[in-house]
Design an enzyme around this catalytic site. Structure first.
Site: not given
Ligand code: GLN
Length: 551
Positions: A396, A522, A524
């Site tokens: 990001c 993202h 993650e």
């Protein structure tokens, strides 16, 4: 099957209620049940979206774009529960909808009260998480019994248990067994905590005692006797020196899932925890260390980048290496030469005592973030990674920094920036979309939630996912500026991921570099210990291999 498990906590906070609830969820999934996880947060904020990471840690984003409490990240890492706005309930949301109904006259002139109106709304929201395929809903109640603000949630749980019956709704209570003096374990706080639950009208069915070591039979018997909980339903969550991901197997050895199923009247069934055992085998087999420099703004606080750190750790399982997080405050890297010295290993990181030492980092990661502070330090770190052919992963904001660094140092646009950080720059290489320029309200103005990225074969993005169409979650306002697409491409930067209409750039990569990837999304949030997020896995493998080559 419509079963409910309410997980509450006592004695003090931070005992690992989220992990305990998630581990129980993992065990029930191992028994073939469809588990749904729900978090009740007593705070008045509508969601975690506008909270400062310093105060509240990371904001966990779901597919449908809800900005939720970081506990949902635990649920995602341990269980397969679908997670959406329905799985995160705050006091703010409950009051918001009750007050809306009141204004609409939907209470027909009655006096609107905590009981039954607030508690009914809580129960309605919990039931909303029960979709057609769900077998068990595990509801974690934030805070500690005795807190003023958790009372309506505990009262709703009490009513739920009363209405659905003990065989359909369980209370699991997590407490602390502290050690006093020379290894003496004390049960009194647990006794008091269960009393506080009983005063709320709830008799816990299962106790999970957080303790320094496994409780012996005498202790369990004593706790059982004082709390009215069966001895075989008193479990220990002892401090693990391996990983929190060992906890499902630790609970399994104590037969927690068997006892829970029995209490819920579910016939015994086969347990399959193969994935968890394989994961632990990978954990044990790790050899060697990979040092990842995390260059960010909220570096002192572990929870601010929780999912990123966990995803790196998961990637280490796949790459067969331990991960050392070298946490570096980006603002520290703003002066000339500091980034080079620090990343290159001739200056210790001042921010983390664990990492103080003079060693080069093997990979650099810039996570998401907002605001100007530290940006130039991130640019310097990225510049070091690009020049020194060291794997770099930008998430990001971390992708936006790749673009800014490239514009400044390759295209020689000296003042290139994101318009988030410099409104007057001659080269806003990252900027708002035209239609967003007038937006003034910060709640709910971001690009949020899952959307599609299209890539092509031959890119690092494709290599990671082995897919052309990729779905990941977003949380940002600014975008790669399309006005600079040609200049970037012309100077060699690789643009490798786009929205399906080709309208937005979602991924950039460095040419002639072992692994330099920035993504606007993202990844993650979807990483699991049993299945690392593909980009994290490839980043860590690249860092590992580059280190080997250097040696
Ligand atoms: N601040 C940047 C934006 O709003 C990046 C956001 C992020 O990293 N999550 O676009």
């Amino acid at each position: 099957m419509n079963k409910f498990i309410f997980v509450s906590g006592g004695v003090c906070s931070s005992l690992g209620k989220g992990v305990a609830a998630s581990a129980l969820g993992a065990l029930l999934e191992g028994r073939g049940l469809n588990v749904r996880m729900v978090k009740c947060d007593p705070y008045i904020n509508i969601d975690a979206g506008t909270m400062n990471p310093y105060q509240h840690g990371e904001v966990y984003v779901t597919d449908d774009g809800a900005e939720t409490d970081l506990d949902l990240g635990n649920y995602a890492r341990f269980t397969n529960s679908p997670l959406s706005a329905a799985n995160s309930i705050t006091t703010g949301q409950i009051y918001h909808s009750v007050l809306e109904k009141e204004r609409q006259g939907r209470y027909l002139g009655r006096c609107v009260q905590v009981i039954p109106h607030i508690t009914d709304e809580i129960k309605r929201r919990i039931l909303a998480a029960l979709d057609a395929d769900a077998d068990v809903v595990i509801v974690e109640i934030g805070g500690t019994v005795g807190d003023i603000e958790s009372i309506p949630f505990l009262e709703a749980a009490r009513q739920f248990i009363h209405e659905y019956g003990k065989e359909n709704a369980l209370s699991v209570h997590l407490t602390l067994i502290p050690e006093v003096g020379e290894g003496e374990l004390k049960t009194k706080p647990t006794q008091h905590s269960v009393k506080a639950m009983q005063e709320m009208g709830i008799q816990p069915d299962i106790l999970i005692c957080r303790a320094p070591a496994m409780l012996d039979d005498t202790m369990r018997l004593k706790i059982a006797m004082f709390t009215n909980v069966e001895k075989n339903a008193v479990f220990t969550s002892y401090n693990v020196d391996t990983t929190i991901y060992a906890i499902p197997l630790i609970f399994f050895e104590q037969k927690m899932d068997q006892i829970a199923l029995k209490k819920l009247g579910v016939a015994s069934r086969h347990s399959d925890l193969q994935l968890w055992r394989e994961m632990m085998a990978k954990f044990d087999a790790r050899k060697g260390l990979v040092r990842i420099g995390i260059v960010g703004k909220y570096i002192e606080l572990h929870d601010a980048y929780k999912s990123v750190y966990e995803a790196l750790f998961h990637a280490g399982f796949e790459a067969g290496v331990e991960i050392e997080l070298v946490k570096i405050d980006a603002s520290f890297l703003e002066s000339d030469g500091v980034a080079d010295a620090m990343m290159g290993g001739s200056l210790p990181s001042t921010d983390s005592p664990v990492n103080a030492g003079k060693e080069r980092v093997d990979g650099v990661l810039v996570p998401g973030g907002f605001g100007q502070r530290g940006i130039n330090g991130m640019v310097n770190a990225v510049n070091w990674a690009r020049r020194n052919k060291t794997p770099y992963f930008g998430i990001c904001l971390g992708m936006q920094v790749i673009v800014i660094e490239w514009a400044r140092n390759v295209l020689n646009f000296a003042d290139a920036d994101s318009s988030e950080f410099n409104q007057d720059t001659k080269h806003p290489v990252v900027s708002l979309l035209e239609e967003q320029v007038d937006v003034k309200n910060y709640g709910g103005t971001m690009r949020l939630g899952a959307s599609e990225t299209v890539t092509q074969e031959g890119t690092n993005l494709f290599k990671a996912y082995q897919k052309i169409h990729i779905w990941e979650r977003h949380r940002h306002r600014y975008e790669f500026s399309n006005k600079y697409r040609e200049a970037m491409l012309g100077s060699g930067l690789l643009l490798t991921g786009f929205t399906p209409d080709n309208g937005l750039v979602e991924c950039v990569e460095w040419p002639d570099h072992p692994w330099g990837v920035g993504v606007q999304f993202h990844p993650e949030f979807k990483s699991k210990p049993t299945a690392a997020a593909p980009l994290f896995r490839d980043f860590v493998m690249a860092a590992r291999d580059c280190k080997k080559d250097r040696e």
